[in-house]
Scaffold this motif. Structure first.
Motif: not given
Length: 210
Positions: A134-140, A114-117, A159-164, A187-188
């Motif tokens: 946060t989603f932008v950072r996650f996908m980057e 979670e912290r990493r992504l 798991h991180v995606y589902l939390q978001l 998400q897509v």
């Protein structure tokens, strides 16, 4: 006259019984066809089924076979044989997936991912205004790191995606339309990348088996 009435009544009862049996047979045939189609669909999905979907898939199997199990004695021999083969096919398919999905995620490792992504392990406290960033950072991070990921790594990324995604649903009414559209696009993209990885692994596995 009385005998004629009794005969007519017996005839009607007989026709009613035959009709009920025909309807039962038709219902059984339809249930079996539905189960066959469901099995074909699930098997064709391969590894694209996610960890989050897995419990629902197993429950759906139990629901679909519950009535068929009770009524199997009314099937003809060909249908009984096909039904048995479909159930055996499912059991083999489930065993393959259970080996992977049956292993629980490590809570500590999940928090690290979670912290990493996402940059935080307090995703459940994000404000609506923070979701897009946060989603932008996650996908980057997903784009940059995914090349070397194993399937287990993808489980943690999911798991991180589902939390978001859960947090998004909780604050959806507070998000701007622009943020909603951006997050939906991300998400897509994540799901597309996940499925492409699964497809690549299946292809490599097929090559190794040749």
């Amino acid at each position: 006259m009385k005998k004629l009435f009794v005969s007519a009544l017996l005839l009607l009862m007989g026709l009613s019984t035959l009709n009920a049996q025909a309807q039962t047979k038709t219902k059984l045939e339809q249930d079996l066809e539905d189960f066959r189609n469901w099995m074909n669909k699930r098997v064709s999905q391969g590894d694209s089924i996610t960890r989050a979907e897995w419990p629902a898939v197993k429950q759906e199997f139990r629901t679909r076979t519950q009535n068929l199990d009770r009524s199997s004695s009314q099937m003809n021999e060909a249908s009984k044989q096909e039904y048995g083969q479909l159930k055996n096919q499912y059991q083999e398919w489930e065993a393959e997936h259970e080996e992977r999905y049956g292993q629980p995620l490590s809570r500590e490792t999940a928090a690290n991912w979670e912290r990493r992504l996402a940059g935080t392990n307090k995703i459940g406290q994000l404000k609506a205004s923070q979701l897009r960033g946060t989603f932008v950072r996650f996908m980057e991070n997903v784009r940059a790191q995914r090349t070397d990921w194993s399937l287990r790594d993808w489980d943690y990324a999911e798991h991180v995606y589902l939390q978001l995604n859960d947090r998004k649903q909780q604050v959806l009414s507070q998000m701007t339309n622009s943020d909603k559209m951006k997050v939906a696009a991300l998400q897509v993209e994540f799901n597309t990348l996940r499925k492409s990885r699964d497809a690549k692994d299946r292809y490599n596995q097929m090559r190794e088996q040749r």
